[in-house]
Design an enzyme around this catalytic site. Structure first.
Site: not given
Length: 433
Positions: A70, A279-280, A323-324, A349
């Site tokens: 978000e 990983p998330r 952040g990459e 996606l």
């Protein structure tokens, strides 16, 4: 009267679980120190303002972005609000430590951005928050409909806008179990900017009015020049090897992918393949590193990659950085989007399409159903049934340059076609200013 009683019961539940919630923050803080920081903010306590932001109190525009996705989606919206309303400061709130860190990374240099955690949803805590910051507008991102937050905004005459709004059939069914509570909250929202017509219809069923389809803000998120350069550098370090990126993977999915890769072990088609796994959730980086090692695959962490070339013996690059993601997309040939091999609802996606990468996605995409189907129809993405099928299709595409390039162009065109939600959303918010 009935709605008021339900909200009282809801508030009572919150008060009962707050000690557990604070304990959970402390527990999570073992791996993510950000959860042990700013805890008073989550309880409605803030340092005295003393007009610290150099602005009159009512000049704050409040944007609530719960977590990483978000916050990144809010980036173009916040940038345009800063440009269109130079006399205002943006108050950016979050619920997760990673969301706050993302906001800091995106906007940390701006003197007109103030960050805070949103307090737990009790009337007393939210009331303290509103009296302290006195925002002139509340902008909630995507699905953040909190009954006490909205009730307190109505009480203090702060208009509420729900933007980039989405609501799946599953969430609608869940919301209808608490219909009295959720309908009252939905009716307190001044306007809604929905991602799709389907989202708009479901939000209206929940009780929202003044609903407009503005599109998906995530289509307007573009990689920064730094991310583009970082992706190119990473690709140079990798070399000419084919690269499959597994982005935003969730618990259990990495094991499925690694098992599928193990079945192909020794095959010429995967001999030079580099698998990048991101990983998330950052608290799982070590867990996934151990899992890769247990599968006897040579692994390198992004955090230890340095500036030299990647050793050809490395089979898996673990993306243990925040952040990459745009850089990882830039360094890859094909992107699989996680959260979709298991019934977890999938992940976004759009960023992969924006970078012009062919997308593979699993069967479980109920949180992003519309955009996923649109991408598949546009030839930008392919649906896979399981990890084995995902790997097989990826290998086929990696050996079919023309087909892969065409799919990448379709992805880029798809992302370009759906841009413009930011301008439409700011026009909607202007009616409340």
């Amino acid at each position: 009267m009935r709605a008021h009683l339900y909200r009282l019961l809801y508030s009572l539940v919150w008060w009962l679980i707050i000690p557990l919630a604070v304990g959970r923050l402390w527990w999570r803080g073992r791996r993510e120190p950000g959860y042990r920081q700013h805890i008073p903010e989550r309880l409605g306590f803030y340092p005295k303002r003393d007009n610290a932001f150099g602005q009159p109190k009512r000049s704050l525009l409040w944007v609530h972005a719960v977590s990483v996705g978000e916050t990144r989606a809010a980036e173009p919206l916040i940038n345009l609000l800063l440009a269109d309303y130079p006399q205002h400061t943006i108050l950016l709130t979050h619920m997760t430590a990673t969301g706050r860190a993302t906001g800091q990374a995106l906007f940390g240099a701006s003197p007109r951005i103030v960050q805070s955690f949103l307090p737990y949803d009790t009337g007393w805590m939210v009331g303290r928050f509103l009296r302290h910051f006195a925002p002139s507008l509340c902008v909630l991102m995507e699905t953040e409909v909190w009954p006490n937050l909205i009730a307190q905004c109505v009480r203090y005459q702060v208009p509420v806008a729900l933007v980039n709004a989405r609501l799946s059939e599953r969430s609608l069914r869940r919301g209808k179990k608490f219909e009295t509570l959720m309908t009252q909250a939905a009716q307190g929202i001044s306007c809604v900017g929905a991602q799709t017509k389907e989202d708009a219809h479901r939000l209206q069923q929940l009780g929202a009015s003044n609903v407009t389809v503005t599109g998906n803000l995530k289509f307007d998120v573009a990689p920064s020049d730094d991310m583009v350069r970082m992706g190119l550098t990473m690709r140079q370090q990798i070399g000419a090897r084919p690269v499959l990126l597994c982005a935003s993977t969730r618990e259990g999915e990495e094991a499925l992918v690694l098992t599928a890769l193990g079945r192909q072990n020794g095959s010429p088609s995967v001999e030079n393949l580099l698998l990048i796994i991101v990983p998330r959730h950052p608290q799982r980086f070590d867990e996934v590193a151990d899992l890769i090692a247990a599968n006897k695959l040579p692994v390198m962490r992004r955090s230890t990659l340095g500036g030299g070339p990647l050793d050809l013996k490395v089979k898996v690059l673990l993306g243990d950085s925040m952040g990459e993601m745009f850089a990882y997309y830039g360094a890859s040939d094909i992107a699989f989007i996680g959260g979709s091999l298991m019934p977890l609802g999938g992940q976004n996606l759009i960023e992969a399409c924006a970078v012009g990468k062919p997308v593979l996605i699993g069967a479980h995409t109920f949180n992003f159903a519309a955009v996923t189907e649109q991408a598949i129809a546009a030839g930008a993405a392919l649906r896979v049934t399981d990890a084995g099928a995902m790997l097989d299709i990826a290998i086929q595409l990696l050996s079919a340059d023309q087909e892969r390039e065409i799919m990448g162009r379709h992805a880029s065109d798809f992302a370009q076609l759906h841009r413009g939600a930011t301008i439409r959303t700011v026009a909607l918010l202007a009616l409340l200013m």
